[in-house]
Design an enzyme around this catalytic site. Structure first.
Site, short mmCIF file in Angstrom:
data_model
loop_
_atom_site.label_atom_id
_atom_site.label_comp_id
_atom_site.label_asym_id
_atom_site.label_seq_id
_atom_site.Cartn_x
_atom_site.Cartn_y
_atom_site.Cartn_z
N ARG A 171 -0.20 14.47 13.18
CA ARG A 171 0.23 14.28 11.78
C ARG A 171 0.29 15.62 11.03
NH1 ARG A 171 -2.08 8.79 9.43
NH2 ARG A 171 0.04 8.62 8.57
N ASP A 182 4.12 0.40 12.27
CA ASP A 182 2.89 -0.18 11.69
C ASP A 182 2.66 -1.63 12.11
OD1 ASP A 182 3.10 1.62 8.50
OD2 ASP A 182 2.51 2.22 10.51
N ARG A 229 -8.94 -0.41 4.20
CA ARG A 229 -8.10 0.61 3.56
C ARG A 229 -6.73 0.04 3.22
NH1 ARG A 229 -6.72 5.28 6.95
NH2 ARG A 229 -5.33 5.47 5.18
N CYS A 241 -5.24 7.76 9.24
CA CYS A 241 -5.44 7.15 10.56
C CYS A 241 -5.26 8.18 11.67
CB CYS A 241 -4.41 6.03 10.75
SG CYS A 241 -4.71 4.63 9.71
N LYS A 257 0.85 -1.21 0.00
CA LYS A 257 0.00 0.00 0.00
C LYS A 257 0.88 1.25 0.00
CE LYS A 257 -1.77 1.61 4.02
NZ LYS A 257 -1.55 3.04 4.33
N ASN A 258 1.90 1.27 0.87
CA ASN A 258 2.67 2.51 1.05
C ASN A 258 3.72 2.72 -0.01
OD1 ASN A 258 1.03 2.96 3.18
ND2 ASN A 258 2.50 2.36 4.75
C1 EPZ Z 1 3.81 6.93 6.41
O1 EPZ Z 1 3.00 7.93 6.99
C2 EPZ Z 1 2.92 5.70 6.28
N1 EPZ Z 1 1.78 5.99 5.43
C3 EPZ Z 1 2.42 5.26 7.67
O2 EPZ Z 1 1.68 4.05 7.50
C4 EPZ Z 1 3.63 4.98 8.55
O3 EPZ Z 1 3.18 4.66 9.85
C5 EPZ Z 1 4.54 6.21 8.60
O4 EPZ Z 1 4.92 6.60 7.25
C6 EPZ Z 1 5.81 5.95 9.39
O5 EPZ Z 1 6.50 4.88 8.84
C7 EPZ Z 1 1.96 6.00 4.08
O6 EPZ Z 1 3.06 5.77 3.58
C8 EPZ Z 1 0.76 6.31 3.25
P1 EPZ Z 1 5.77 10.34 8.57
P2 EPZ Z 1 3.53 9.48 7.03
O7 EPZ Z 1 5.66 11.59 7.79
O8 EPZ Z 1 4.29 9.77 5.79
C9 EPZ Z 1 5.69 13.57 12.02
C10 EPZ Z 1 -0.16 2.61 7.69
O9 EPZ Z 1 -0.72 2.05 8.64
N2 EPZ Z 1 5.62 14.56 10.94
O10 EPZ Z 1 7.03 9.53 8.49
O11 EPZ Z 1 2.40 10.32 7.41
C11 EPZ Z 1 4.39 12.78 12.13
O12 EPZ Z 1 3.43 13.49 12.88
C12 EPZ Z 1 0.27 4.06 7.82
O13 EPZ Z 1 0.08 2.08 6.58
C13 EPZ Z 1 5.73 15.91 11.26
O14 EPZ Z 1 5.87 16.27 12.42
O15 EPZ Z 1 4.56 9.37 8.25
C14 EPZ Z 1 4.82 11.51 12.80
O16 EPZ Z 1 4.89 11.73 14.20
C15 EPZ Z 1 -0.01 4.61 9.21
N3 EPZ Z 1 5.64 16.83 10.26
C16 EPZ Z 1 6.23 11.30 12.25
O17 EPZ Z 1 6.66 12.57 11.71
C17 EPZ Z 1 5.49 16.47 8.94
O18 EPZ Z 1 5.44 17.36 8.06
C18 EPZ Z 1 6.28 10.26 11.14
O19 EPZ Z 1 5.44 10.70 10.10
C19 EPZ Z 1 5.39 15.09 8.63
C20 EPZ Z 1 5.47 14.15 9.64
#
Ligand code: EPZ
Length: 431
Positions: A124, A311, A404, A119, A25-26
Site C-alpha cells: 500500500r 473488498d 472498523r 488493513c 465507510k469509504n
Molecule cells: C481504497 O483503498 C479502499 N479504502 C479499500 O477498501 C479498497 O480495497 C481499495 O480502495 C480498492 O478499491 C478506502 O476507501 C478507505 P487504492 P486505497 O489506492 O485507496 C496501489 C476496505 O476494506 N497503490 O485504489 O488504499 C495499492 O498498493 C478497504 O474497505 C499504489 O501502488 O486503494 C493497491 O495495490 C480495504 N500507489 C492498488 O494501488 C499509491 O500511491 C489499489 O489501491 C496508491 C495505491
C-alpha cells in the site's frame, strides 16, 4: 491476563429476513476530510457508526475542527483556525488518514505526519498520492517513516496528469487538491468508484467546478472558495456491506432481503450470484436473494469499479467452498490479500494457489468449526461467513478489524437468524 473479545457462531442455520444497509465507510471518510477545504458547517446524514469514522473525527479535531454527532447525522464545524499537526496515533490507525493531504495542501497548510495505517493487505505505497500533489507545487517526501508535506506559499497550481493506476485514494486526494488550485486541471485514468462520485457530488454542491468529461477523465476549474450547504448531505449506502449480507445469505442457502442499498453499485456481484445459480431480484434500493435448484462453481477476477470488488473477495471465497466443482478467484488489486486463506483451510476448505494472485477452491466441502483469527477487516467478515456454514460452534478473534468497517455487524446478522454473539474471555491470548 488480557481480555479478548471474539465472535461466537453456531453455524448450520439458514438466514432469513431483511437487513438495512448503513452509510458507506469509504464514502464518509473522504467526505469528512473534504470539510478541511472550506470554512463553516459541514452537515452529513446516513452516517455509519464505525471505528474508522471516530478515528477520522479525532484526526480532524486535532487539527482544530469540532463536530457534533446526532444519531446518524454529523455536523463538522471548520473555523479555519487550523492548529498543529494531525494526531499521529490517529493517522497511523487507518489508511484513509492519507486523505488529509490533498485538502491540507489545497488550503496551504504544511504538515508532518506518520505513514498511514490500515488493513495489512499489501505494501500500500503512497507514491501516486505524492507524485500527483508534487506536480501541483506541493513538496512532499517521506523521511524516516514520516510524510513531510510542505504546501506552496501561494496556491497549488492546476495540473494535467494521467494516473499510472486508477488508485481510489490518490484520485480522492487529487480531486480535493484541485478544487481551489489556480487554473483548470485535467485528470485522466482516475478511479470511478461510487464513493468518488459521491465526493464529487458533494464538492460541486459546495460550489466546486468538477466535470466528468469521460468515465475516467475529469476537468476541474479551481475556484476561490467553497460554500457550505444549508441542508445535510446524504452519504451513499455501503455497497460492500450490502454485498457481504447477500453473500452471507448465499453461503447458507437462505432467503434474505437487503434494503436501503444502491443496487446499481452491485451489478458485478449480482451477475456472479446468478451465474452460480442463485435467484437474485432487485429494484433501485432493495435486493432479494433466494437459493436456486443447484449452485455450480464460478470464476471471478477482481478489478477496479465496476469490476468485481476486491473488498468482497474473502466473503466470496467462503461461498465458493459450498459450490459444486472447482471455482477460482484472481486478485488483481492487492498483492497480499489472501492471508486468511490458511485460516479457511484449517476449516477443511482445501483451497490451493495456482499462483500468488490466484486461488482454486474445489467444492462442495462441509467446513468444520474452529477458532479463527481475522487478519483484516474484510477477511474477518469472510471468516464469520465461513463460521455460519459449519455445523458446529466457531470463534472468530480480531474483532477490532471488523468493527472498523461494519456498523452493528453482529446484531444485523442476528436479525437475519444467525446464532451469533459477541463474547469476551480472560483466557490466554488466542494463538
Ligand atoms: C481504497 O483503498 C479502499 N479504502 C479499500 O477498501 C479498497 O480495497 C481499495 O480502495 C480498492 O478499491 C478506502 O476507501 C478507505 P487504492 P486505497 O489506492 O485507496 C496501489 C476496505 O476494506 N497503490 O485504489 O488504499 C495499492 O498498493 C478497504 O474497505 C499504489 O501502488 O486503494 C493497491 O495495490 C480495504 N500507489 C492498488 O494501488 C499509491 O500511491 C489499489 O489501491 C496508491 C495505491
Amino acid at each position: 491476563m488480557a481480555v479478548q473479545s471474539y465472535i461466537k457462531i453456531k453455524g448450520g442455520l439458514k438466514l432469513k429476513g431483511e437487513v438495512k444497509v448503513s452509510g458507506a465507510k469509504n464514502s464518509v471518510l473522504p467526505l469528512l476530510f473534504s470539510s478541511l477545504i472550506s470554512e463553516g458547517e459541514h452537515h452529513f446524514k446516513n452516517i455509519p457508526d464505525l471505528k474508522d469514522l471516530h478515528l477520522a473525527l479525532k484526526l480532524l479535531s486535532s487539527l482544530g475542527l469540532s463536530h457534533k454527532k446526532l444519531k446518524q447525522e454529523l455536523i463538522i464545524q471548520n473555523r479555519q483556525k487550523l492548529t498543529g499537526d494531525p494526531c499521529p496515533k490517529s493517522v497511523q490507525s487507518f489508511r484513509a488518514s492519507i486523505l488529509c493531504l490533498g485538502p491540507l495542501m489545497d488550503i496551504g497548510k504544511t504538515v508532518k505526519i506518520p505513514l498511514p495505517g490500515g488493513c495489512d493487505i499489501g505494501a500500500r505505497p503512497i507514491d501516486l498520492h505524492i507524485e500527483s500533489l508534487n506536480k501541483m507545487g506541493a513538496k512532499i517526501c517521506i523521511k524516516k517513516s514520516h510524510i513531510v508535506a510542505i504546501a506552496p506559499k501561494n496556491k497549488l497550481k492546476a495540473c494535467q496528469l494521467k494516473l499510472k493506476f486508477p488508485s481510489v485514494g490518490a484520485t480522492e486526494n487529487l480531486i480535493m487538491a484541485c478544487v481551489l488550485a489556480k487554473g483548470t486541471s485535467f485528470l485522466e485514468n482516475i478511479a470511478c468508484e461510487p464513493e468518488i462520485l459521491d465526493l464529487i457530488r458533494y464538492l460541486n454542491k459546495m460550489g466546486a467546478k468538477i466535470e466528468q468529461l469521460k468515465k475516467r477523465k475529469l476537468k476541474i476549474t479551481g475556484v476561490k472558495k467553497l460554500l457550505t450547504l444549508k441542508q445535510a448531505y446524504p452519504v451513499i449506502p455501503d455497497r460492500i456491506e450490502a454485498g457481504t449480507w447477500l453473500i452471507a445469505g448465499a453461503c447458507v442457502r437462505g432467503q434474505i432481503t437487503v434494503k436501503k442499498c444502491e443496487t446499481k453499485h452491485l451489478k458485478s456481484l449480482f451477475e456472479k450470484l446468478k451465474l452460480i445459480g442463485f435467484d437474485v431480484k432487485w429494484n433501485s434500493s432493495t435486493a432479494l436473494l433466494k437459493p436456486g435448484s443447484q449452485h455450480k462453481s464460478i470464476n471471478v477476477k477482481t478489478g477496479v469499479y465496476p469490476a468485481f470488488p476486491t473488498d468482497l473477495q474473502s466473503q466470496f471465497i467462503a461461498l465458493m467452498t459450498s459450490l459444486k466443482g472447482t471455482s477460482s478467484l484472481l486478485e488483481t488489486i492487492f498483492e497480499n490479500r489472501f492471508r486468511y486463506v490458511e485460516q479457511l483451510n484449517r476449516l477443511g476448505a482445501g483451497i490451493q494457489f495456482e499462483n500468488p494472485s490466484k486461488i482454486l477452491v474445489k467444492g462442495p466441502v462441509l467446513l468444520k468449526s474452529n477458532k479463527l483469527m481475522a487478519t483484516d477487516l474484510r477477511a474477518g467478515a469472510g471468516l464469520v461467513l465461513a463460521g455460519l456454514m459449519t455445523p458446529g460452534t466457531s470463534e472468530v478473534y480480531g474483532l477490532h478489524h471488523i468493527e472498523r468497517g461494519y456498523e452493528n455487524f453482529v446484531p444485523k446478522l442476528k436479525s437475519l437468524g444467525a446464532d451469533i454473539q459477541l463474547c469476551s474471555s480472560k483466557s490466554k491470548l488466542y494463538k
